[in-house]
Write an enzyme that holds these catalytic residues in place. Structure first.
Site, PDB file in Angstrom:
ATOM      1  N   GLY A  11       0.525  -4.386  -0.849  1.00  0.00           N
ATOM      2  CA  GLY A  11       0.661  -5.541  -1.565  1.00  0.00           C
ATOM      3  C   GLY A  11      -0.586  -6.034  -1.803  1.00  0.00           C
ATOM      4  O   GLY A  11      -1.743  -5.541  -1.441  1.00  0.00           O
ATOM      5  N   THR A  12      -0.557  -7.381  -2.403  1.00  0.00           N
ATOM      6  CA  THR A  12      -1.920  -8.164  -2.661  1.00  0.00           C
ATOM      7  C   THR A  12      -2.600  -8.396  -1.274  1.00  0.00           C
ATOM      8  O   THR A  12      -4.029  -8.212  -1.135  1.00  0.00           O
ATOM      9  CB  THR A  12      -1.894  -9.373  -3.213  1.00  0.00           C
ATOM     10  OG1 THR A  12      -1.269  -9.089  -4.391  1.00  0.00           O
ATOM     11  CG2 THR A  12      -3.010 -10.259  -3.353  1.00  0.00           C
ATOM     12  N   ILE A  13      -1.924  -8.612  -0.241  1.00  0.00           N
ATOM     13  CA  ILE A  13      -2.478  -8.863   1.126  1.00  0.00           C
ATOM     14  C   ILE A  13      -3.398  -7.374   1.723  1.00  0.00           C
ATOM     15  O   ILE A  13      -3.772  -7.769   2.587  1.00  0.00           O
ATOM     16  CB  ILE A  13      -1.505  -9.448   2.043  1.00  0.00           C
ATOM     17  CG1 ILE A  13      -2.134 -10.047   3.099  1.00  0.00           C
ATOM     18  CG2 ILE A  13      -0.626  -8.460   2.530  1.00  0.00           C
ATOM     19  CD1 ILE A  13      -1.106 -10.836   4.436  1.00  0.00           C
ATOM     20  N   GLY A  14      -2.856  -6.519   1.156  1.00  0.00           N
ATOM     21  CA  GLY A  14      -3.311  -5.152   1.709  1.00  0.00           C
ATOM     22  C   GLY A  14      -4.279  -4.623   0.417  1.00  0.00           C
ATOM     23  O   GLY A  14      -4.282  -3.402   0.151  1.00  0.00           O
ATOM     24  N   SER A  15      -4.918  -5.605  -0.488  1.00  0.00           N
ATOM     25  CA  SER A  15      -5.409  -4.713  -1.778  1.00  0.00           C
ATOM     26  C   SER A  15      -6.948  -5.241  -1.511  1.00  0.00           C
ATOM     27  O   SER A  15      -7.346  -6.140  -1.024  1.00  0.00           O
ATOM     28  CB  SER A  15      -4.607  -5.221  -3.001  1.00  0.00           C
ATOM     29  OG  SER A  15      -3.365  -4.593  -3.006  1.00  0.00           O
TER      30      SER A  15
END
Length: 365
Positions: A11-15
């Site tokens: 996800g964005t939090i992991g991007s």
């Protein structure tokens, strides 16, 4: 020392952003923990994180197979070592967060620890990102509230940090990217590291959240089918486009959405293509179940068209957001597939149960 399991899914939090492209990066989750340790001060010294990364993907690419892998990961850690962890945090993309949250609410209903999903509006290196604050709020919720069950935290555009039940999340709205809980009533808010419950007629009391619950679904049989068709009403919807009789593969069931007044077109005079009761009758003849969601409570005033739908035998899932209803059908027909009487009885018993407060009390809905 408080130990928390952190499960990274992407996800964005992991991007990371490279030029104009945002994509997942398998190392970003661990950078999130470093950022948390740097910002949390003394609290960080009292917390130990155990990590797992069963997948790394943007959440729009999440599939039922990923859900099963996520459930296995959480159950293997939390159920086999129930005294070790204070809870678990799942970092996830915001696009399909409500679907995964509902899925975990059903699959982990009996787990006696808090499982908190969170996400980010922008990659962590973007100064406008709320990802670190969301993660810190998830940690605070586990430490302070210690409520068993599945929840989500995501900062809104007013700087508030609402806590939402996993089974009561609608997709984020386009244009402002905000999650809006039913009735505008989140379960509560995180404020200065403390959980403050929001007293509202639709919200379960804290005592109910702490009470022991039966397993929502049998882990050894757990499955999620993709053989569900989701239809939303709109003026001129032509059911003739859903000619299931001619398809080599038919759906197991149809989830049909409703307008905000719990209505859909029931016109029958020479207009089969627009009549939901006629479409439902055709599906029934093919062995395809049709479900409506969300329907109003049986004792609420309803428009004539809503009465006509009920009289036509189209069944409804009451007081539930469509996202949670869709996942519940995917779980029901995936875990209990087939048409033999015992399987049908088990499936419909699951659909009727309020597994993790997805069917809320109070109000017309």
């Amino acid at each position: 020392m408080t130990e928390i399991l952190v499960v990274f899914t992407g996800g964005t939090i992991g991007s990371r952003q490279t030029g104009a492209v945002v994509d997942v990066d398998s190392g970003t989750g661990y950078a999130l923990l470093e950022r948390y340790r740097e910002s949390a001060g003394a609290l960080a010294e009292e917390i130990r994180f155990e990590t797992a990364q069963p997948m790394t993907l943007l959440s729009e690419n999440m599939m039922p197979a990923h859900w099963l892998a996520l459930v296995r990961c959480l159950r293997e850690r939390l159920a086999t070592e129930p005294e070790r962890f204070a809870g678990a945090i799942v970092t996830h993309g915001s696009d399909t967060l409500p679907y995964t949250a509902a899925m975990l609410g059903y699959a982990l209903a009996d787990v006696r620890l808090p499982v908190v999903l969170t996400a980010a509006n922008r990659p962590l290196e973007d100064p406008r990102s709320n990802g670190l604050r969301n993660f810190a709020a998830a940690v605070d919720f586990i430490v302070d509230a210690a409520l068993p069950g599945v929840y989500a935290v995501f900062e809104n555009d007013r700087g508030e940090m609402p806590v939402m039940l996993g089974t009561r999340m609608a997709e984020a709205r386009p244009f402002d990217d905000q999650f809006a809980p039913p009735y505008g009533a989140p379960l509560g808010h995180m404020l200065d590291g403390r959980f403050v419950p929001h007293e509202h007629a639709v919200n379960p009391p804290v005592a109910a959240l702490r009470a022991a619950r039966e397993p929502g679904l049998p882990p050894e049989r757990l499955g999620f089918t993709t053989d569900i068709v989701y239809i939303r009403p709109y003026p001129g919807l032509d059911y003739g486009l859903y000619d299931f009789e001619r398809l080599p593969r038919r759906p197991a069931a149809v989830l049909h959405g409703l307008y905000h007044s719990a209505t859909a077109c029931s016109a029958a005079a020479g207009a089969y293509e627009s009549s939901l009761p006629a479409f439902a009758a055709r599906c029934a003849a093919l062995g395809i179940d049709v479900w409506l969601a969300p329907v109003k409570a049986a004792d609420s005033a309803r428009y004539r068209s809503a009465h006509e739908l009920a009289e036509a035998g189209v069944r409804g899932l009451a007081r539930i957001v469509p996202e949670a209803a869709l996942v519940k059908l995917m779980a029901a027909y995936g875990t209990y597939p087939g048409r033999d009487p015992e399987t049908v009885r088990e499936r419909e018993a699951f659909l009727a149960r309020n597994v993790f407060f997805e069917h809320h009390e109070g109000g017309d809905w």
